[in-house]
Design a protein around this motif. Structure first.
Motif, short mmCIF file in Angstrom:
data_model
loop_
_atom_site.label_atom_id
_atom_site.label_comp_id
_atom_site.label_asym_id
_atom_site.label_seq_id
_atom_site.Cartn_x
_atom_site.Cartn_y
_atom_site.Cartn_z
N CYS A 12 -3.81 16.27 17.37
CA CYS A 12 -4.35 17.52 17.90
C CYS A 12 -3.50 18.69 17.42
CB CYS A 12 -4.44 17.48 19.42
SG CYS A 12 -2.83 17.24 20.21
N ARG B 13 -11.44 18.13 21.61
CA ARG B 13 -11.19 18.28 23.03
C ARG B 13 -10.12 17.25 23.39
NH1 ARG B 13 -17.17 19.52 23.27
NH2 ARG B 13 -17.77 17.36 23.51
N VAL B 14 -9.01 17.71 23.93
CA VAL B 14 -7.81 16.87 24.09
C VAL B 14 -8.04 15.69 25.03
CG1 VAL B 14 -5.33 16.92 24.57
CG2 VAL B 14 -6.44 18.94 23.69
N HIS B 15 -8.96 15.83 26.00
CA HIS B 15 -9.15 14.72 26.95
C HIS B 15 -9.67 13.46 26.25
CE1 HIS B 15 -13.29 16.41 26.98
NE2 HIS B 15 -13.63 15.15 27.15
N LEU C 179 -6.54 11.03 25.45
CA LEU C 179 -5.56 10.69 26.50
C LEU C 179 -5.34 9.18 26.60
CD1 LEU C 179 -6.55 13.23 29.33
CD2 LEU C 179 -4.50 13.26 27.90
N PRO D 38 0.94 9.38 24.76
CA PRO D 38 0.47 10.53 25.55
C PRO D 38 1.19 10.68 26.88
CG PRO D 38 -1.27 8.86 25.28
CD PRO D 38 -0.16 8.49 24.37
N LEU E 79 3.23 13.98 28.10
CA LEU E 79 2.80 14.72 29.29
C LEU E 79 3.95 14.97 30.26
CD1 LEU E 79 -0.70 13.13 30.02
CD2 LEU E 79 -0.26 15.51 29.46
N PHE F 38 1.55 19.57 23.87
CA PHE F 38 0.49 18.65 24.27
C PHE F 38 0.13 18.84 25.74
CE2 PHE F 38 -1.12 14.43 25.64
CZ PHE F 38 -2.24 14.40 24.85
N VAL G 30 -3.49 19.92 27.39
CA VAL G 30 -4.18 19.13 28.42
C VAL G 30 -4.50 20.01 29.63
CG1 VAL G 30 -4.00 17.17 30.01
CG2 VAL G 30 -3.20 16.94 27.66
N ARG G 31 -3.53 20.85 30.03
CA ARG G 31 -3.76 21.76 31.17
C ARG G 31 -4.93 22.71 30.89
NH1 ARG G 31 1.88 21.90 31.56
NH2 ARG G 31 1.98 23.84 30.36
N ASP H 52 -7.40 22.16 29.00
CA ASP H 52 -8.65 21.42 28.81
C ASP H 52 -9.22 20.89 30.11
OD1 ASP H 52 -10.56 20.63 26.92
OD2 ASP H 52 -9.86 18.56 27.02
N MET H 53 -8.42 20.91 31.18
CA MET H 53 -8.87 20.32 32.44
C MET H 53 -9.89 21.22 33.16
SD MET H 53 -7.44 17.47 32.36
CE MET H 53 -7.58 16.72 33.96
#
Length: 1497
Positions: free
Chosen positions: A1293, A1454-1456, A1459, A1478, A1482, A1489, A1493-1494, A1496-1497
């Motif tokens: 990513c 999309r990072v999710h 995961l 991952p 995190l 990274f 993720v934050r 993308d949530m």
């Protein structure tokens, strides 16, 4: 000086005696005739040379061409006739003088002075007219009176002495009296109309509007007759083009009479004036009939004068060695005697040729001008009709864009060409009949037998022409198919290279090309046959004629008869050859054009065609009362059925009863499911639907313009600024506010020229969202009280939608107190609405405020709330990725193109440095240079054997042609007739055979060149590195395969054939003349120099004007198609008149370029024709002079016959040369692509060294990897190191431009790895052959690519897998049930680009394709970016299960999605920033990274 005495020096009688009265002395009368001429020269020369300075007109005229004296054209015609009669008088005087014992200068001196005076009179008149000082015309008036009186005295004395009409001098004098009388009458008329003398108040005149306009540069209608005939006014433009290219500014505007609007009104008036049964034919004849009749008259005159050539040759050869006998003291000769004088015949031949060519070119010009005027009128008529087309006409397919383009581009042009061919239709039969009559007069019955050969073979030519047309159609079909496949390859080139399928698809194109070449071979064969027939028919006719003459008369024809017959046969062949083509074309034009244009004329004022039936029924009212009721009943019935059909088509808004009143500044939202009639309601309010009942009431009686943004965005081919302002005045503050409200500034900043970048069909391709925001900006910017927005958020992400809603609609529009009607699916915005209309199935379900609906329809409100929650969840996931992706695409496109332009600029600079200083002279020489190098490249592509065959057969053919004619010359009465005929038959047979061979060799040389060039081009392009496709626009590559290949296939061979034929004909003619009379070579030098300069100047100007014609045609076609597409928007904004005006301007611009091109062609042809006439005159004079030196008369005939052919072919040499030069540009463009470097497919390892099951594990080592797209560009990956274990799932990513996609391309060796290496299962991939490497890895790209064909072909184009394997792959991709349901299963059809499947399904097919390959490594490059959530979940599940044992590298959008991966690599600016599991990444909350993720949530 007795030899030069004026009245002769006769010893027996005193020539100067006036004993019987002064007027009874012929010499004194002739001297009296000198007085007017001397008077005119004495008066006019000082005025002409000194000038009249301040006396000239005070009216400011831009062009010195104002012709305003009455009887202008008549004066020129009479003066030219006067000059011709003076030439005859001089000839008669000189010939008569030769019969006298001493020289009598009075026989020709007054005539010579008269010639000079007549020339001076026309020069003097022209200068006075253009400088507008009529008083000086008095000198001319006095001259005509004096000349008329003196000539009348001479005629009176002739009559008195019994000299009558049998004597030529009497006839000439009578003609001169008439001419001087007419010119005197013209002069009196000028005095009467202009009142410049003898009247108290002279008439004041004003120059026409055109000549006061500085922009009008097309001067043909305004110049004098001589300049009109010779196109002298074109000289500055054509010679100037040699120094500086011709631009649109230089050719200016059209005169008012030639503009599209003028001609449209003329045609419309002619149509409306017909009360009973208006006819298109009649209206066209009324509007444009006169010029066609004028053109036909010119054509008849030209064709009749064409027969003067053979007759003069006959006379010259016949009378070359005969001496006339004197029989008067002062010799008087008869007309017949003069026409037996060879020198006179030579001059007459020259004058006849000059006149014939002048009339012919005038005929061509008038028809072309009329054709252009008609085309302009028709285009305006069609455009008016388009502007009134109902939306139903377009949506129901009654009128399609294709039909409109066809009408504009093809049908109107066909009609223009039909007009151009019109004079041929009635002139050619007359020409044929006249030719046959003259042949019969010369050779008797044998001539009719020879002519019958031509007539009998004419149907064969017609058949060949028909076959040619059919073959061209089939070639076009094959060509379209090949182009379709090539387009698919180029669009999916990245996938083809990544899967190593280039050769499979290349072979597919080659197969189609093979079929196309088969059609082209047939086409070449028929073309060869057509050329062969044209060349062989005259030989066959001559052979049959002379053989039958020998058999019937038992003797050979005389030299004079033989050569006159030869010349006549050459004249006859052209009309017979063209007549069949002209008739076929005329029929085709009449059928196709008038059927397609008929509706345009019929419905000039109608919008809806069904009304026509109502008019028909109303007509029956007058018949009887009973029929009225019947017809009205049928009308109601038909209207009822129309209404029923409209119900189904237009989502029928019959139950929409809107009783609400929208007050100014109110925001009304219309919501409802897809297809419930929301957009139709807006269209109905704009008057775009057929209203069945009810009415829309506006605050004014007639609605003003409405700001309207359609659901399907519509852009003009113009700049971003022009698209937004849309004809409104530019207001900087307002413009900036609108740009910000629509979030367009970041997009505009990416464009190369900001908001001045051209977008639309011909400009930059913007994404859907960007296009929609520009359309909304247009509606916002217009200063309208009402704004209709039809689903403006459909292509926008949540952030842009919110911004547009807040800044654009709620702030900008509501602050302006504008009434807004918004159709939307975004229910979260309903809280902002002042009024809501909920629709269902074409009717209003509920209306009111949100509070009203919440209170009165709880169920509907709850349903909305559920939908709003679902939308919010989806939007949170999607985030603003869509806009980021659009801008990334745009940025990439420009980054690539800028780099390419930079490279191109560097190359150009280097080229310029290599050449001399780039001053005007080098530019000039470069523009006028013939591209010999490109010509040689083209010929060498055809093969050296074919080139040798072509050159050899051409030279041999022309040698045999000369030999045939020479054999006819060298025949003597003592020769054996049988032997003579045998040799003649053998020579003619050889000539016919060689005609066939030459026509075949040229066509097949062209075919061979076309085959090789296309094959090489396809291979070069398909094996070019991927970088080439990034920097070269797709349209440019496609152009090489479409337009340029078409020129190479079909246009160059006939041009080449015509050029070589006309050049060799001219050279053989000049060779023969030089052989007969070597003295001709002296005159040839100045003629050759003149020809060189004429062709040099013409070629440069012609090329520029051709380019202008092409470049002005495209905007016109685009304007028509964009108008048809944006009809609702144009009508909503009430901008019809502005668009109409633009169409008229574009039509006039294109017509100007075409008219100038036509005038340039006439300019060339007039000059080469006159040059040809001079060659004929020179050859004739040289022959007559040489005839005293034992030159046989038959040789003179040979020389003159060949001189006549030069006149016909000289302009074709230049025209073909100019055409070939333009066409060779296509070869040059193709060759420029052939120099493209291919990828290195070989590699340093042999394929045998690579294990068959490699890569078996999927272990990847990346060691110190540095990658760049091009050696001239910066690295995109810098010293990257990573290790991926077999079977590991890796996620990569990073932000846009971090190098993620570049890394995925590096695995396939698609980019330049200049340092470091990638080792897969122990093998360095850079050493592997590309085919091997790419065929062993799998990839799924971001954009799903499917090709037209079958599902089987898309999964396995190599045909290596079993059906079970394919079904297994489809089952894994969860597509098995869907494919089974399709007819054909695995062989079910996939349309172009896979359009018959959704985007999600296409992406799953790509997944199945990757599974089929069974590779141990799978790369997924942002594969879930453009698909919905459901499809993404399927894809992720499949990857985790079906690819459990394979190494999967996922480039995440999309990072999710990554995961769950075993390893995550985070990239930034070409470097690895973070690499770990991952979970570990995190834990570091400050890491990149974790921030991704934050977000993308």
């Amino acid at each position: 000086m007795a030899g030069l005495s004026f009245c002769g020096n006769n010893v027996t009688k005193n020539a100067y005696s006036v004993d019987t009265g002064m007027l009874n002395n012929g010499c004194f009368v002739d001297a009296l005739n000198l007085v007017p001429h001397v008077f005119l020269l004495f008066i006019t020369f000082p005025i002409l040379f000194i000038g009249w300075g301040s006396q000239s007109s005070k009216v400011q005229i831009h062009h010195n061409t104002w012709l305003h004296f009455p009887g202008h054209n008549l004066r020129w015609i009479l003066t030219f006739t006067l000059l011709f009669v003076h030439v005859c008088e001089i000839a008669e005087g000189i010939v008569s003088n030769k019969q006298m014992d001493t020289n009598h200068l009075h026989l020709f001196m007054p005539a010579f002075m008269g010639f000079i005076a007549a020339t001076t009179s026309v020069v003097y008149y022209h200068n006075i007219e253009t400088s507008n000082f009529p008083k000086l015309l008095l000198a001319l008036f006095i001259y005509w009176v004096l000349a008329f009186i003196t000539k009348s005295i001479k005629l009176w004395k002739f009559a008195e002495y019994g000299v009558g009409v049998l004597h030529l001098r009497f006839c000439i004098t009578a003609l001169l009296v008439v001419l001087y009388g007419l010119l005197m009458a013209v002069e009196i008329n000028v005095i009467r109309v202009r009142r410049y003398v003898f009247f108290a108040n002279p008439q004041k005149v004003k120059p026409p509007e055109d000549l006061q306009d500085l922009g009008v540069r097309f001067l043909q209608p305004f110049v004098n007759l001589l300049s009109k005939a010779t196109y002298w006014w074109m000289n500055p433009l054509i010679i100037g083009a040699h120094k500086r290219p011709i631009e649109l500014k230089k050719i200016g505007k059209l005169p008012i009479a030639m503009r599209a609007l003028t001609n449209y009104l003329k045609l419309k008036d002619a149509y409306e004036d017909q009360r009973k049964a208006p006819s298109i034919w009649r209206s066209m004849y009324r509007a444009f009939g006169r010029p066609i009749l004028l053109s036909s008259t010119f054509r008849y005159l030209a064709d009749l004068l064409g027969f003067a050539g053979p007759l003069c040759i006959y006379g010259i050869v016949e009378h070359l060695n005969k001496k006339p006998v004197p029989y008067f003291e002062v010799y008087f000769m008869s007309s017949n005697e003069l026409l037996q004088n060879t020198s006179v015949l030579a001059v007459l031949l020259f004058l006849a040729l000059v006149l014939q060519r002048t009339f012919l070119q005038a005929s061509y010009y008038v028809t072309i001008e009329t054709g252009i005027n008609l085309r302009g009128a028709l285009l305006a008529m069609i455009y008016n009709k388009i502007l009134r087309l109902s939306t139903s006409n377009m949506s129901m397919g009654e009128m399609t864009l294709g039909q409109i383009n066809n009408l504009v581009a093809i049908e109107t042009n066909q009609l223009m060409w039909f007009l151009f061919l019109c004079p041929n239709l009635w002139a050619m039969p007359v020409q044929i009949v006249m030719g046959v009559i003259l042949l019969y007069y010369l050779l008797g019955t044998s001539a009719l037998i020879g002519a019958s050969v031509i007539v009998l073979l004419a149907p064969v030519q017609y058949l060949i022409a028909t076959k040619l047309a059919d073959t061209q159609k089939s070639t076009l079909d094959q060509s379209t198919e090949r182009l379709k496949k090539t387009t698919e390859i180029l669009k999916g080139i990245k996938l083809l290279k990544l899967y190593a399928w280039e050769n499979i698809f290349c072979d597919s194109v080659e197969d189609t090309r093979g079929k196309e070449l088969t059609s082209l071979r047939t086409f070449a064969l028929y073309t060869s046959m057509s050329i062969f027939m044209n060349a062989a028919i005259p030989i066959a006719a001559v052979l049959v004629t002379f053989v039958s003459h020998a058999l019937i008369n038992k003797s050979k024809p005389s030299s004079s008869e033989a050569f006159a017959a030869l010349a006549l046969f050459h004249i006859l062949v052209t009309p017979l050859f063209l007549l069949s083509t002209v008739v076929r074309f005329a029929v085709k034009a009449m059928v196709s054009v008038f059927l397609s244009l008929y509706s345009v004329f019929l419905s000039l004022y109608s919008v809806f065609i069904p009304l026509y039936s109502v008019f028909l029924s109303l007509y029956s009212v007058f018949l009887s009362l009973y029929s009225v009721f019947l017809s009205l009943y049928s009308v109601f019935l038909s209207l009822y059925s129309v209404f029923l059909s409209l119900y189904s088509v237009f989502l029928s808004l019959y139950s929409v009863f809107l009783s609400c009143v929208w007050s100014p500044g109110q925001l009304t939202m219309i919501v409802g499911q897809v297809g419930c009639g929301k957009s139709s309601l807006l269209l109905a309010m704009l008057g775009e639907m057929q209203t069945l009942s009810g009415k829309v009431y506006w605050s004014n009686k007639n609605r003003y313009s409405v700001g309207y943004a359609t659901q399907k965005s519509w852009l003009l081919n113009a700049t971003v600024e022009d698209n937004i302002t849309f004809g409104s005045p530019f207001n900087k503050q307002r413009y900036k506010t609108v740009i910000d409200a629509c979030s367009l500034q970041p997009d505009v900043d990416l464009l190369p020229f900001g908001d001045q970048t051209e977008i639309g069909e011909r400009g930059i391709n913007l994404s859907g969202g960007q296009r929609q925001r520009i359309c909304v900006a247009r509606a916002l910017y217009q200063n309208t009280n009402i704004v209709f927005l039809d689903d403006p958020f459909s292509a926008l992400d949540i952030h842009l939608s919110d911004h547009l809603m807040q800044e654009g609609i709620l702030k900008f529009l509501q602050d302006d107190k504008r009434t807004v009607v918004l159709v939307t699916h975004k229910l979260q915005y309903l809280i902002h609405a002042d009024w809501i209309i909920a629709m269902k199935d074409g009717s209003v379900l509920r209306e009111g405020t949100l509070k009203d609906i919440q209170t009165h329809d709880v169920e509907l409100y709850e349903h909305w709330k559920t939908l709003m929650n679902r939308q919010d969840q989806e939007l949170e996931k999607i985030d603003n990725c869509q806009t980021a992706l659009e801008r990334k695409t745009l940025r990439r496109a420009f980054y690539s193109r800028e780099a390419k332009n930079q490279v191109d600029d560097d190359e150009e600079e280097e080229e310029e440095e290599e050449e001399e200083d780039d001053n005007m002279s080098t530019t000039t020489s470069r523009r006028s240079k013939i591209p010999w190098r490109v010509c040689w490249q083209y010929l060498s592509s055809g093969g050296f054997l074919m080139v040798f065959l072509m050159v050899f057969s051409k030279l041999l053919k022309h040698s045999v042609m000369v030999a045939i004619d020479y054999w006819l010359v060298s025949l003597t009465p003592t020769m054996c007739l049988c032997g003579v005929l045998c040799v003649f038959i053998i020579l003619c047979g050889a000539g016919i055979a060689l005609c066939l061979i030459t026509s075949l060799t040229v066509e097949f040389l062209g075919l061979s060149a076309a085959t090789n060039l296309h094959h090489n081009l396809l291979n070069k392009i398909i094996h070019a590195p991927i970088r080439f496709f990034d920097v070269t626009p797709l349209g440019q590559i496609l152009n090489r395969f479409s337009a340029d290949t078409n020129i190479i296939d079909q246009h160059i061979p006939p041009t080449l054939e015509s050029l070589t034929r006309s050049t060799l004909l001219c050279l053989s003619a000049i060779g023969v003349i030089a052989f007969v009379t070597p003295s001709f070579l002296i005159a040839l030098i100045p003629l050759a120099v003149s020809f060189y300069f004429i062709q040099k100047y013409f070629r440069v100007a012609s090329k520029d004007l051709q380019d202008l014609d092409d470049s002005t045609q495209l905007p016109l076609l685009c304007h028509f198609s964009e108008t048809a597409e944006g009809l609702t928007t144009i009508r909503a904004f009430r901008h019809e008149s502005r668009f109409k005006q633009k169409m008229l301007e574009l039509t006039d611009t294109n017509n100007t370029a075409y008219l100038f091109l036509s005038a340039a062609n006439r300019w060339l042809e007039v000059r080469t024709d006159y040059l040809g006439a001079v060659i004929v005159l020179t050859a004739a004079v040289a022959s007559i002079w040489s005839s005293g030196k034992n030159l046989p008369s038959s040789m003179v005939g040979l020389g003159l016959t060949y001189a006549l052919t030069v006149t016909n072919y000289l302009n074709w040499v230049v025209r073909n040369l100019a055409d070939l030069e333009v066409q060779m540009a296509a070869v040059k463009k193709v060759n420029s692509f052939l120099s493209t470097e291919s990828e290195n497919y070989e590699g340093s390892m042999d394929t045998t060294q690579v294990p068959e099951d490699w890569p078996q594990h999927g272990e990847i080592k990346i060691q110190d990897l540095c990658v760049r797209y091009d050696p001239l560009l910066k690295p995109v990956l810098k010293h990257v190191n990573a290790y991926i274990n077999p079977g590991q799932k890796v996620g990569i990513c990073g932000r846009t431009g971090s190098g993620k996609s570049s890394l995925s391309l590096a695995f396939f060796n698609m980019v330049d790895v200049f340092e470091g290496r990638i080792i897969i299962d122990g093998i360095d991939i850079c050493k592997l052959p590309l085919q091997t490497l790419r065929s062993r890895l799998s990839i799924i790209l971001q954009d799903p690519v499917l090709f037209s064909g079958s599902i089987r072909f898309n999964l396995d184009p190599e045909r290596t897998c079993t059906d079970d394997r394919l079904w297994e792959a489809l089952e894994i991709a969860q597509l098995k049930n869907m494919v089974k349901a399709l007819s054909g299963g695995l062989d079910a059809v996939v349309t172009e680009g896979g359009e018959n499947f959704s985007v999600g399904q296409r992406q799953l097919f790509c997944l199945a394709r990757a599974f089929v390959r069974k590779s141990s490594i799978l790369i997924m490059d942002e594969a879930t970016a453009s698909i919905d959530m459901a499809t993404e979940n399927v894809l992720q599940k499949v990857v985790m299960t079906a690819f459990a044992d394979r190494t999967v590298v996922t480039i995440a959008h999309r990072v999710h999605t990554i995961l769950e991966a075993d390893l995550v690599i985070v990239m930034k600016r070409g470097n690895i920033l973070e690499i770990d599991k991952p979970e570990t990444l995190l834990e570091n909350e400050d890491g990149m990274f974790a921030s991704f993720v934050r977000a993308d949530m």
